[in-house]
Design a protein around this motif. Structure first.
Motif, PDB file in Angstrom:
ATOM      1  N   HIS A   1       5.564   2.380   3.072  1.00 25.22           N
ATOM      2  CA  HIS A   1       4.914   1.619   1.994  1.00 25.22           C
ATOM      3  C   HIS A   1       3.835   2.328   1.202  1.00 25.22           C
ATOM      4  O   HIS A   1       3.482   1.860   0.159  1.00 25.22           O
ATOM      5  CB  HIS A   1       4.492   0.217   2.408  1.00 25.22           C
ATOM      6  CG  HIS A   1       4.079   0.029   3.809  1.00 25.22           C
ATOM      7  ND1 HIS A   1       2.813   0.171   4.222  1.00 25.22           N
ATOM      8  CD2 HIS A   1       4.831  -0.312   4.892  1.00 25.22           C
ATOM      9  CE1 HIS A   1       2.757  -0.092   5.527  1.00 25.22           C
ATOM     10  NE2 HIS A   1       3.969  -0.380   5.955  1.00 25.22           N
TER      11      HIS A   1
ATOM     12  N   LYS B   1       0.898   2.338   0.937  1.00 24.94           N
ATOM     13  CA  LYS B   1      -0.152   1.497   0.363  1.00 24.94           C
ATOM     14  C   LYS B   1      -1.540   2.021   0.710  1.00 24.94           C
ATOM     15  O   LYS B   1      -2.534   1.576   0.143  1.00 24.94           O
ATOM     16  CB  LYS B   1       0.006   0.060   0.839  1.00 24.94           C
ATOM     17  CG  LYS B   1       1.295  -0.578   0.300  1.00 24.94           C
ATOM     18  CD  LYS B   1       1.343  -2.053   0.575  1.00 24.94           C
ATOM     19  CE  LYS B   1       2.717  -2.635   0.294  1.00 24.94           C
ATOM     20  NZ  LYS B   1       2.800  -3.289  -0.991  1.00 24.94           N
TER      21      LYS B   1
ATOM     22  N   GLU C   1      -5.036   0.445  -0.653  1.00 22.01           N
ATOM     23  CA  GLU C   1      -5.179  -0.886  -0.051  1.00 22.01           C
ATOM     24  C   GLU C   1      -6.605  -1.221   0.359  1.00 22.01           C
ATOM     25  O   GLU C   1      -6.941  -2.383   0.535  1.00 22.01           O
ATOM     26  CB  GLU C   1      -4.213  -1.081   1.119  1.00 22.01           C
ATOM     27  CG  GLU C   1      -4.469  -0.185   2.305  1.00 22.01           C
ATOM     28  CD  GLU C   1      -3.394  -0.354   3.373  1.00 22.01           C
ATOM     29  OE1 GLU C   1      -2.723  -1.388   3.393  1.00 22.01           O
ATOM     30  OE2 GLU C   1      -3.234   0.574   4.180  1.00 22.01           O
TER      31      GLU C   1
ATOM     32  N   GLU D   1       4.185  -9.014  -1.392  1.00 20.54           N
ATOM     33  CA  GLU D   1       3.990  -7.703  -2.036  1.00 20.54           C
ATOM     34  C   GLU D   1       4.730  -6.602  -1.271  1.00 20.54           C
ATOM     35  O   GLU D   1       4.123  -5.707  -0.681  1.00 20.54           O
ATOM     36  CB  GLU D   1       2.501  -7.369  -2.167  1.00 20.54           C
ATOM     37  CG  GLU D   1       2.254  -6.336  -3.250  1.00 20.54           C
ATOM     38  CD  GLU D   1       0.796  -6.250  -3.663  1.00 20.54           C
ATOM     39  OE1 GLU D   1      -0.063  -6.121  -2.792  1.00 20.54           O
ATOM     40  OE2 GLU D   1       0.524  -6.314  -4.875  1.00 20.54           O
TER      41      GLU D   1
ATOM     42  N   TYR E   1       3.561   1.070  -2.499  1.00 21.78           N
ATOM     43  CA  TYR E   1       2.467   1.512  -3.369  1.00 21.78           C
ATOM     44  C   TYR E   1       1.594   0.380  -3.921  1.00 21.78           C
ATOM     45  O   TYR E   1       0.398   0.562  -4.077  1.00 21.78           O
ATOM     46  CB  TYR E   1       2.967   2.332  -4.573  1.00 21.78           C
ATOM     47  CG  TYR E   1       3.406   3.728  -4.244  1.00 21.78           C
ATOM     48  CD1 TYR E   1       2.472   4.754  -4.058  1.00 21.78           C
ATOM     49  CD2 TYR E   1       4.751   4.049  -4.137  1.00 21.78           C
ATOM     50  CE1 TYR E   1       2.876   6.051  -3.763  1.00 21.78           C
ATOM     51  CE2 TYR E   1       5.170   5.348  -3.846  1.00 21.78           C
ATOM     52  CZ  TYR E   1       4.229   6.338  -3.666  1.00 21.78           C
ATOM     53  OH  TYR E   1       4.634   7.610  -3.385  1.00 21.78           O
TER      54      TYR E   1
ATOM     55  N   THR F   1      -0.789  -2.787  -4.412  1.00 24.55           N
ATOM     56  CA  THR F   1      -1.767  -3.463  -3.565  1.00 24.55           C
ATOM     57  C   THR F   1      -2.600  -4.481  -4.330  1.00 24.55           C
ATOM     58  O   THR F   1      -3.595  -4.976  -3.819  1.00 24.55           O
ATOM     59  CB  THR F   1      -2.719  -2.432  -2.917  1.00 24.55           C
ATOM     60  OG1 THR F   1      -3.346  -1.677  -3.973  1.00 24.55           O
ATOM     61  CG2 THR F   1      -2.004  -1.489  -1.990  1.00 24.55           C
TER      62      THR F   1
ATOM     63  N   HIS G   1      -2.566  -7.883  -2.639  1.00 26.20           N
ATOM     64  CA  HIS G   1      -3.263  -7.699  -1.363  1.00 26.20           C
ATOM     65  C   HIS G   1      -4.785  -7.784  -1.576  1.00 26.20           C
ATOM     66  O   HIS G   1      -5.484  -8.535  -0.909  1.00 26.20           O
ATOM     67  CB  HIS G   1      -2.863  -6.333  -0.795  1.00 26.20           C
ATOM     68  CG  HIS G   1      -3.491  -6.015   0.533  1.00 26.20           C
ATOM     69  ND1 HIS G   1      -3.235  -4.860   1.214  1.00 26.20           N
ATOM     70  CD2 HIS G   1      -4.388  -6.693   1.282  1.00 26.20           C
ATOM     71  CE1 HIS G   1      -3.916  -4.850   2.346  1.00 26.20           C
ATOM     72  NE2 HIS G   1      -4.638  -5.946   2.414  1.00 26.20           N
TER      73      HIS G   1
ATOM     74  N   LYS H   1      -0.470  -6.706   6.277  1.00 23.54           N
ATOM     75  CA  LYS H   1      -1.738  -6.969   5.604  1.00 23.54           C
ATOM     76  C   LYS H   1      -2.583  -7.924   6.454  1.00 23.54           C
ATOM     77  O   LYS H   1      -2.868  -9.053   6.045  1.00 23.54           O
ATOM     78  CB  LYS H   1      -1.495  -7.591   4.223  1.00 23.54           C
ATOM     79  CG  LYS H   1      -0.589  -6.759   3.312  1.00 23.54           C
ATOM     80  CD  LYS H   1      -0.454  -7.363   1.955  1.00 23.54           C
ATOM     81  CE  LYS H   1       0.962  -7.710   1.552  1.00 23.54           C
ATOM     82  NZ  LYS H   1       2.003  -6.713   1.757  1.00 23.54           N
TER      83      LYS H   1
ATOM     84  N   THR I   1      -2.296  -2.005  -9.977  1.00 26.57           N
ATOM     85  CA  THR I   1      -2.552  -0.878  -9.082  1.00 26.57           C
ATOM     86  C   THR I   1      -2.124   0.390  -9.801  1.00 26.57           C
ATOM     87  O   THR I   1      -0.984   0.491 -10.251  1.00 26.57           O
ATOM     88  CB  THR I   1      -1.740  -1.031  -7.782  1.00 26.57           C
ATOM     89  OG1 THR I   1      -2.073  -2.285  -7.183  1.00 26.57           O
ATOM     90  CG2 THR I   1      -2.048   0.082  -6.811  1.00 26.57           C
TER      91      THR I   1
END
Lengths: 443, 279
Positions: free
Chosen positions: A14, A16, A20, A165, A169, A171, A174, A208, A290
């Protein structure tokens, strides 16, 4: 309790971690914004301002009479310098209102909060959603006012707030859940009130934990709300897969919609934007995106004004860390590759992803080895290998009989294919042909 | 052994006579002209006439549902023979039509981005509406070439699709295959054509293509017969009025008008650019 999930799908890395943990920051203050008159699913808007006119933040600059449409608003104060076709992130040129900012960001006097949610009627909320140009911020940009107006005879009993989500990538949702859980809940309750639904579920993927925690806390005071934890799997954030995972209900194939099984799904970003519109009175003139990828010097979650050029956004993030080979609006799975950075941020822009040559490299496709991994991965239960083969040979009617139109283009098949075949691209060719023939038949 | 032979022989006789009876009793009268017409038709089963193959058209012509000149592929000589079979006089004002690609940009039309994907025009056209800077530029992957059953199309050395008018039968399959609608049908005899379909304003055209129509109206001013008009930034020839004097082609600043009679063609711009690059 085991995390909820659906059948099919793929495990994707992911990526993220780039953004994140970064709080949402205010984005660039653009000197010029380009507001395309078509940023949503449905009829494009007609301009409601003239060239040379002075406009203020929140002032309507385009609207349409059509039911399925959403007005667009000025995101800066300043002068309308042009109304002309401009490059659009979804390809081609689209009529747009170009506003030169005076740097003051003066808000239109009619922008006033609507009052507390308790005092608003469902009709008032619906009117507010329409007037503020609210659309689904997950990507498809479907007008929210239309979504909360189900046709007569459809009974909606559950509202799902989509915080999965699942795109790598990205976020933005989130961070909204972590930083503004109360606003997200307020927006969710407003949408539920408009719909007249008594049960709401916030759905979050289990990668998350901080967002799950924050949403659990924020929903605590409201007995009609709960939080559902979904297993992290792509495409968990797709409406139908979310409904299947959380409620066990199966949405019938197109033209079947979630409301056929009594469900309406909205995105976390949309709920937050609805709350903002309620508390400030400002229409949809900015959104959280993002900006990420190995080629961005300082990846970030930014609150960006609609119409800000991608180039200003990238400059604001410190420019390129290295020259990008591919620029994508949205995530890497379903995002739209861009011609360049001269296009503006639109309502449906969930992120901006800049990938270097090695990540963007399209490998040479090899012949299909009939391993069937695409069939296993397809969350819609289709046969991607056959659909793609028919599409490449121009046998579109056969593709149609294998339900090509059910494909939502999630990209799971292309991702998993060991022969690196461009399956989704081929299926899109078939879908485009089938849709064109359907339209011709209807005429 | 003998018993088996006898049984088989008797069975054969019984069923044979049944079949013979059925054949004469339930015979379907078929117009012999259907076969004759079908023999004359090209036999490509291309579907350009709108009927299911040449057999379908032959039946339609004999039934009087289709005119004798319904097949665009065969041309006047074939229409004449069909008219003879049908015993009618060939009265047609139908001209032989051939396909024309309204673009000669190719390598002189800049790319908006590098496209890596399925090598078909219809697939490339789905990505940001196609990798060419010009929204009406030939994508050059040859969907039209694949659609042509008569080998009349090719992607030339400049990267654009080009029709060989000698081989083109006018079936129109390529017209449907082009995702950008760049191919149209023109009277086979005509020599002057605008090889561009771009409706973008001239200043923008210059930035994306060296052989694009600017909509400057030089051709309109040059034409004495009112046969060329600029509509939506694009010059369009009215073939009914055009006398092929070639004045428009002479005046065109971007040489995007072809005049086959006087050897004027946008190909010259490509050749000049090639010479420049070489020197």
């Amino acid at each position: 309790m085991a995390a909820k999930t659906f059948s099919g799908g793929v495990q994707v890395p992911h990526y993220k971690e780039l953004t994140e943990h970064l709080p949402i920051r205010e984005g660039p203050r653009p000197t010029e914004v380009v507001i395309p008159l078509s940023q949503h699913t449905g009829a494009p808007c007609e301009p409601t301002v003239r060239r040379g006119e002075r406009v203020l933040v929140g002032q309507k600059v385009g609207d349409s009479e059509a039911f399925v449409s959403a007005p667009v608003h000025a995101s800066v104060s300043g002068k309308v310098v042009a109304i002309e076709p401009r490059p659009h992130p979804l390809g081609g040129e689209v009529l747009a209102v170009v506003i030169e900012s005076d740097g003051e960001f003066a808000v239109h006097p009619e922008v006033k909060p609507l009052g507390p949610l308790e005092e608003l009627s469902p009709e008032q909320i619906k009117r507010m959603l329409r007037e503020s140009g609210m659309v689904g911020l997950g990507g498809a940009a479907f007008p929210t006012a239309v979504k909360v107006s189900p046709p007569e005879g459809k009974h909606i009993d559950v509202f799902l707030l989509n915080g999965a989500e699942c795109e790598p990538y990205l976020t933005a949702d989130h961070r909204l859940m972590v930083e503004h859980p109360e606003d997200v809940v307020l927006g969710m309750r407003a949408l539920m009130k408009a719909l007249g639904v008594g049960r709401g579920i916030v759905c979050v993927e289990d990668n998350k934990p901080d967002a799950i925690e924050a949403m659990k806390k924020a929903t605590m005071p409201h007995s009609e709300l709960e939080v559902a934890v979904c297993r992290t799997k792509y495409p968990q954030g797709s409406e139908k897969q979310l409904i299947k995972a959380v409620l066990g209900r199966e949405v019938p194939p197109p033209p079947g919609l979630p409301l056929d099984v009594g469900v309406v799904v909205n995105n976390v970003g949309t709920a937050w934007a609805v709350a903002r519109a309620l508390t400030t009175g400002l229409p949809l003139v900015e959104r959280v995106i993002t900006v990420t990828g190995p080629c961005v010097a300082q990846p970030a979650n930014l609150l960006v004004r609609i119409g800000t050029p991608f180039s200003s956004v990238v400059d604001f993030c410190g420019g390129f860390a290295s020259a990008p080979a591919k620029i994508i609006m949205g995530g890497p799975m379903m995002g739209v590759a861009q011609r360049g950075l001269e296009v503006p941020v639109i309502k449906g822009t969930s992120g901006l992803l800049l990938l270097p040559e090695e990540d963007a490299l399209a490998q040479q496709p090899q012949p299909c080895i009939r391993c069937g991994r695409c069939v296993e991965a397809c969350p819609m239960g289709l046969l991607p290998l056959l659909l793609a083969a028919y599409a490449e040979q121009g046998r579109f009617e056969e593709a149609e009989s294998l339900r090509a139109l059910n494909c939502m283009e999630c990209g799971s098949c292309s991702y998993i294919c060991p022969a690196r075949r461009p399956l989704v691209h081929a299926i899109r060719v078939a879908k485009a042909d089938i849709m064109a023939r359907l339209r011709a038949r209807r005429k | 052994m003998i018993g088996a032979l006898v049984t088989l022989a008797v069975l054969g006789l019984v069923f044979g006579s049944l079949l013979a009876y059925a054949a004469s009793r339930f015979r379907v009268e078929r117009d012999p002209r259907v076969d004759e017409v079908q023999d004359v038709l090209p036999g490509a089963n291309c579907g350009a006439c709108g009927y299911p193959g040449c057999g379908g058209l032959a039946e339609a012509i004999v039934d009087g549902r289709a005119p004798v000149d319904a097949c665009p592929v065969g041309g006047p000589a074939m229409w004449e023979s069909i008219a003879r079979i049908m015993g009618v006089e060939l009265t047609t004002d139908r001209e032989r039509m051939v396909a024309k690609v309204r673009c000669f940009g190719g390598t002189l039309c800049s790319d908006a981005f590098r496209y890596r994907g399925i090598e078909q025009c219809r697939a490339a056209a789905l990505v940001q509406k196609g990798p060419k800077a010009c929204p009406s530029g030939c994508l050059g992957f040859g969907d039209c070439v694949a659609a042509c059953q008569f080998g009349a199309l090719r992607i030339n050395r400049y990267g654009v699709a080009e029709v060989d008018p000698e081989r083109c039968t006018g079936c129109g399959k390529c017209v449907q295959a082009c995702p950008r609608q760049l191919i149209h049908m023109v009277p086979a005899g005509k020599k002057v054509h605008v090889l561009c379909a771009n409706t973008v304003r001239g200043a923008k055209v210059r930035k994306m293509c060296k052989v694009g129509c600017l909509g400057c109206r030089a051709c309109v001013r040059a034409c004495e017969y009112d046969a060329i008009q600029v509509d939506n930034n694009l010059a369009v020839i009215d073939y009914a009025k055009c006398t092929e004097c070639g004045a428009c082609a002479q005046k065109c600043p971007t040489k995007v008008i072809e005049d086959a009679g006087r050897q004027l063609h946008p190909r010259a711009v490509h050749e000049a650019a090639g010479r420049e690059a070489a020197s």
